[in-house]
Scaffold this motif. Structure first.
Motif, PDB file in Angstrom:
ATOM      1  N   GLY A 101      40.980  22.032 -10.723  1.00  0.00           N
ATOM      2  CA  GLY A 101      41.625  21.361  -9.606  1.00  0.00           C
ATOM      3  C   GLY A 101      42.377  22.334  -8.730  1.00  0.00           C
ATOM      4  O   GLY A 101      42.324  23.550  -8.933  1.00  0.00           O
ATOM      5  N   LYS A 102      43.090  21.782  -7.765  1.00  0.00           N
ATOM      6  CA  LYS A 102      43.918  22.571  -6.847  1.00  0.00           C
ATOM      7  C   LYS A 102      45.284  21.908  -6.759  1.00  0.00           C
ATOM      8  O   LYS A 102      45.389  20.689  -6.811  1.00  0.00           O
ATOM      9  CB  LYS A 102      43.283  22.644  -5.469  1.00  0.00           C
ATOM     10  N   GLN A 103      46.317  22.745  -6.605  1.00  0.00           N
ATOM     11  CA  GLN A 103      47.678  22.225  -6.509  1.00  0.00           C
ATOM     12  C   GLN A 103      48.556  23.316  -5.887  1.00  0.00           C
ATOM     13  O   GLN A 103      48.315  24.493  -6.067  1.00  0.00           O
ATOM     14  CB  GLN A 103      48.204  21.877  -7.902  1.00  0.00           C
ATOM     15  N   CYS A 104      49.578  22.898  -5.184  1.00  0.00           N
ATOM     16  CA  CYS A 104      50.537  23.839  -4.618  1.00  0.00           C
ATOM     17  C   CYS A 104      51.541  24.225  -5.710  1.00  0.00           C
ATOM     18  O   CYS A 104      52.087  23.364  -6.379  1.00  0.00           O
ATOM     19  CB  CYS A 104      51.264  23.192  -3.434  1.00  0.00           C
ATOM     20  N   ASP A 109      48.992  27.994  -2.446  1.00  0.00           N
ATOM     21  CA  ASP A 109      47.821  27.180  -2.733  1.00  0.00           C
ATOM     22  C   ASP A 109      47.124  27.767  -3.953  1.00  0.00           C
ATOM     23  O   ASP A 109      46.558  28.859  -3.892  1.00  0.00           O
ATOM     24  CB  ASP A 109      46.859  27.169  -1.537  1.00  0.00           C
ATOM     25  N   GLU A 111      44.623  27.313  -7.525  1.00  0.00           N
ATOM     26  CA  GLU A 111      43.579  26.598  -8.246  1.00  0.00           C
ATOM     27  C   GLU A 111      44.010  26.582  -9.703  1.00  0.00           C
ATOM     28  O   GLU A 111      44.838  27.397 -10.122  1.00  0.00           O
ATOM     29  CB  GLU A 111      42.242  27.306  -8.088  1.00  0.00           C
ATOM     30  N   TYR A 112      43.458  25.653 -10.466  1.00  0.00           N
ATOM     31  CA  TYR A 112      43.786  25.655 -11.888  1.00  0.00           C
ATOM     32  C   TYR A 112      42.597  25.244 -12.734  1.00  0.00           C
ATOM     33  O   TYR A 112      41.646  24.624 -12.254  1.00  0.00           O
ATOM     34  CB  TYR A 112      44.996  24.764 -12.203  1.00  0.00           C
ATOM     35  N   TYR A 129      47.112  28.188 -13.754  1.00  0.00           N
ATOM     36  CA  TYR A 129      47.124  28.197 -12.291  1.00  0.00           C
ATOM     37  C   TYR A 129      46.939  29.634 -11.838  1.00  0.00           C
ATOM     38  O   TYR A 129      47.461  30.560 -12.471  1.00  0.00           O
ATOM     39  CB  TYR A 129      48.471  27.692 -11.764  1.00  0.00           C
ATOM     40  N   GLU A 159      56.354  22.645 -11.785  1.00  0.00           N
ATOM     41  CA  GLU A 159      56.351  21.791 -10.595  1.00  0.00           C
ATOM     42  C   GLU A 159      57.655  21.875  -9.810  1.00  0.00           C
ATOM     43  O   GLU A 159      57.682  21.602  -8.625  1.00  0.00           O
ATOM     44  CB  GLU A 159      56.041  20.351 -10.991  1.00  0.00           C
TER      45      GLU A 159
END
Length: 168
Positions: A101-104, A109, A111-112, A129, A159
């Motif tokens: 997936g992708k997440q900030c 930016d 990817e994980y 990540y 997070e």
């Protein structure tokens, strides 16, 4: 609240009071493999030393170390041909889930790769990540736990990390 601040890569990570972390500035003894750990904020990985651990964080426990725990670790990696997450973390026979997936993360930016594997009667949950910091230099953050609760606690630390203005 304990915190790790790296002014070079521009990241601030805060930890709950029941967590501790080790990095180059607060070590009480030298690491076993000093070339694989930062010796200062600007000690970046290179072709000669391609892996630099920025910090490792674990929960503290009053009566000895538990067999099961959570973990947050930041590393910098030198990869001349780019970063291939699947070659860094190859599948093994105990793996039951692998997803992407992708997440900030702290304003970056990222990817994980999320994976879960069975061992000794429990499920270990890990999420890695990664994002490019400079040409050929990548930042990776490994978040994990040996239970869903421990993984969620470690994930909440990541997070809540923040991006800082970079030192020029």
């Amino acid at each position: 609240m304990p915190q790790y601040i790296n002014p070079i890569i521009g990241i601030k990570v805060e930890f709950p009071d029941n967590w501790s972390f080790r990095y180059w500035k607060n070590r009480k003894s030298p690491p076993v493999n000093p070339d694989a750990h930062q010796s200062s904020y600007d000690d970046l990985p290179s072709a000669k030393s391609p892996h630099k651990t920025l910090f490792t964080a674990l929960p503290r426990y009053e009566k000895g170390l538990p067999l099961l725990s959570g973990c947050v670790e930041f590393v910098m990696l030198y990869r001349e041909g780019g970063y291939d997450i699947d070659s860094e973390f190859q599948r093994n026979e105990g793996e039951v889930i692998r997803s992407y997936g992708k997440q900030c993360v702290a304003g970056n930016d990222a990817e994980y790769m999320h994976f879960e594997q069975r061992f000794d009667g429990c499920i270990s949950i890990r999420r890695v990540y990664y994002w490019q910091y400079q040409p050929e230099v990548w930042i990776a953050c490994i978040v994990g736990g040996n239970s869903s609760e421990q993984f969620k606690e470690a994930l909440s630390i990541l997070e809540n990390s923040r991006k800082l203005k970079l030192v020029q």
